[in-house]
Design a protein around this motif. Sequence first.
Motif, PDB file in Angstrom:
ATOM      1  N   THR A 191       0.851  -1.016  -0.020  1.00  0.00           N
ATOM      2  CA  THR A 191      -0.097   0.070   0.031  1.00  0.00           C
ATOM      3  C   THR A 191       0.722   1.196  -0.073  1.00  0.00           C
ATOM      4  O   THR A 191       2.115   1.387   0.445  1.00  0.00           O
ATOM      5  N   ARG A 200      -7.537   1.234   8.170  1.00  0.00           N
ATOM      6  CA  ARG A 200      -6.732   2.213   8.969  1.00  0.00           C
ATOM      7  C   ARG A 200      -7.508   3.167   9.778  1.00  0.00           C
ATOM      8  O   ARG A 200      -7.151   3.368  10.762  1.00  0.00           O
ATOM      9  N   LYS A 201      -8.636   3.501   9.314  1.00  0.00           N
ATOM     10  CA  LYS A 201      -9.349   4.184  10.226  1.00  0.00           C
ATOM     11  C   LYS A 201      -9.966   3.568  11.600  1.00  0.00           C
ATOM     12  O   LYS A 201      -9.861   4.283  12.631  1.00  0.00           O
ATOM     13  N   GLU A 234       1.989   3.942   1.517  1.00  0.00           N
ATOM     14  CA  GLU A 234       1.611   4.758   2.912  1.00  0.00           C
ATOM     15  C   GLU A 234       2.993   5.221   3.099  1.00  0.00           C
ATOM     16  O   GLU A 234       3.502   4.918   4.566  1.00  0.00           O
ATOM     17  N   THR A 257      -8.142   1.932   3.342  1.00  0.00           N
ATOM     18  CA  THR A 257      -8.479   3.310   3.976  1.00  0.00           C
ATOM     19  C   THR A 257      -9.552   3.059   5.087  1.00  0.00           C
ATOM     20  O   THR A 257      -9.253   3.536   6.240  1.00  0.00           O
ATOM     21  N   SER A 258     -10.389   2.278   5.090  1.00  0.00           N
ATOM     22  CA  SER A 258     -11.442   1.824   6.254  1.00  0.00           C
ATOM     23  C   SER A 258     -10.682   1.114   7.408  1.00  0.00           C
ATOM     24  O   SER A 258     -10.772   1.441   8.354  1.00  0.00           O
ATOM     25  N   ASN A 297     -11.733  -2.131   2.147  1.00  0.00           N
ATOM     26  CA  ASN A 297     -10.558  -1.505   1.500  1.00  0.00           C
ATOM     27  C   ASN A 297      -9.537  -1.036   2.717  1.00  0.00           C
ATOM     28  O   ASN A 297     -10.102  -0.800   3.947  1.00  0.00           O
ATOM     29  N   GLU A 344      -2.730   2.700  -4.066  1.00  0.00           N
ATOM     30  CA  GLU A 344      -3.418   3.277  -3.117  1.00  0.00           C
ATOM     31  C   GLU A 344      -4.431   2.577  -2.049  1.00  0.00           C
ATOM     32  O   GLU A 344      -4.897   1.499  -2.613  1.00  0.00           O
ATOM     33  N   THR A 345      -4.555   3.133  -0.806  1.00  0.00           N
ATOM     34  CA  THR A 345      -5.436   2.193   0.139  1.00  0.00           C
ATOM     35  C   THR A 345      -6.614   2.006  -0.156  1.00  0.00           C
ATOM     36  O   THR A 345      -7.307   1.180   0.200  1.00  0.00           O
ATOM     37  N   ASP A 346      -7.419   3.264  -1.079  1.00  0.00           N
ATOM     38  CA  ASP A 346      -8.896   2.709  -1.418  1.00  0.00           C
ATOM     39  C   ASP A 346      -8.708   1.483  -2.342  1.00  0.00           C
ATOM     40  O   ASP A 346      -9.922   0.989  -2.823  1.00  0.00           O
TER      41      ASP A 346
END
Lengths: 68, 68, 68, 68, 68, 68
Positions: free
Chosen positions: E9, E63-64, E11, E60-61, E58, E48-50
């Motif tokens: 990813t 990591r949140k 990052e 992105t989620s 994904n 990309e994380t998406d």
Amino acid sequence: MPYVNIRVTNEGVTAAQKQELIEGATDLLQRVLNKNPATTFVIIDEVETDNWGVNRQNITSVRKQERK
Amino acid sequence: MPYVNIRVTNEGVTAAQKQELIEGATDLLQRVLNKNPATTFVIIDEVETDNWGVNRQNITSVRKQERK
Amino acid sequence: MPYVNIRVTNEGVTAAQKQELIEGATDLLQRVLNKNPATTFVIIDEVETDNWGVNRQNITSVRKQERK
Amino acid sequence: MPYVNIRVTNEGVTAAQKQELIEGATDLLQRVLNKNPATTFVIIDEVETDNWGVNRQNITSVRKQERK
Amino acid sequence: MPYVNIRVTNEGVTAAQKQELIEGATDLLQRVLNKNPATTFVIIDEVETDNWGVNRQNITSVRKQERK
Amino acid sequence: MPYVNIRVTNEGVTAAQKQELIEGATDLLQRVLNKNPATTFVIIDEVETDNWGVNRQNITSVRKQERK
């Protein structure tokens, strides 16, 4: 979550060597980027020597020349 | 014009299952992105269990442990 | 432990559409081959339209012709 | 240092044809981008016709229909 | 003549970390299979994380949720 | 139905050069294997020079040495 794809020619790679590649690649990602081994995939593709070319030659021909 | 590459371990996937994967992936791209099935490629790679590692182990070993 | 790689042209795919592709591909592998979602990877590559060719034409040109 | 991966269906590609693909792809990269043949890799993957789908059909089925 | 493709990813991988991955993967292939570093390619793809999903989510989620 | 993936370093490849690669690869598959251009995909990936290694060095470093 890395994905590592290792492509080599199909020339007698043993199961033990494959296992070493899997461990080595997983450890590398953990050491350098702190990636979790549990979600690190390593896939090894063995490609026939007729199907791999470098310098306009297939590897079958390269190996024949090396044996001369 | 999507290209979908599905890589799975070589553990007895039938021709009928492959056809289901081809249809399912093609339909997914059409439904979500309105992609034309006529130019959607789906390629399935079957990888030997010795050649696929996760969590530092090859899948041959993972399957042996699961059977215990 | 499947790996699914979806390659599409970079033409405004939204984050929500990407999430639908991820869910759809994961569910497909679970339904057809009983694969565990926890170890199913889906990776989407967005390719510039100049960099994708079909029928000897790049997709930038194809899109221009379609708009005429 | 280009890497070229050519994927075709496994339908009797000869060693001579593979060599032609290797030479042709290497020469293309040299002609268009002045890339050095010594570090140009060409890898040919032959995919079973059951494992390749286009337009929701596997190529095994497509070939059967073509022969009718 | 190995080809190693590492997908991670996007990052914040630094140039120094990339160089460590290149050296580590090249050395691994030399140690295990005696492959020549001069013709070992290592290519790192940052995704990309998406665009990367695991377990239907994904990154992105993922990591949140981890930050909560 | 071939799929051709050309990976090169991201060093100023123009749209015209990309078009030449697309045409050249498509014509090669038609000439050697009689493949239909209408279903021949060519995808070009441009990889950052930091992300491509050969002989244990990334291409950013290789280029610096070449300029000396």
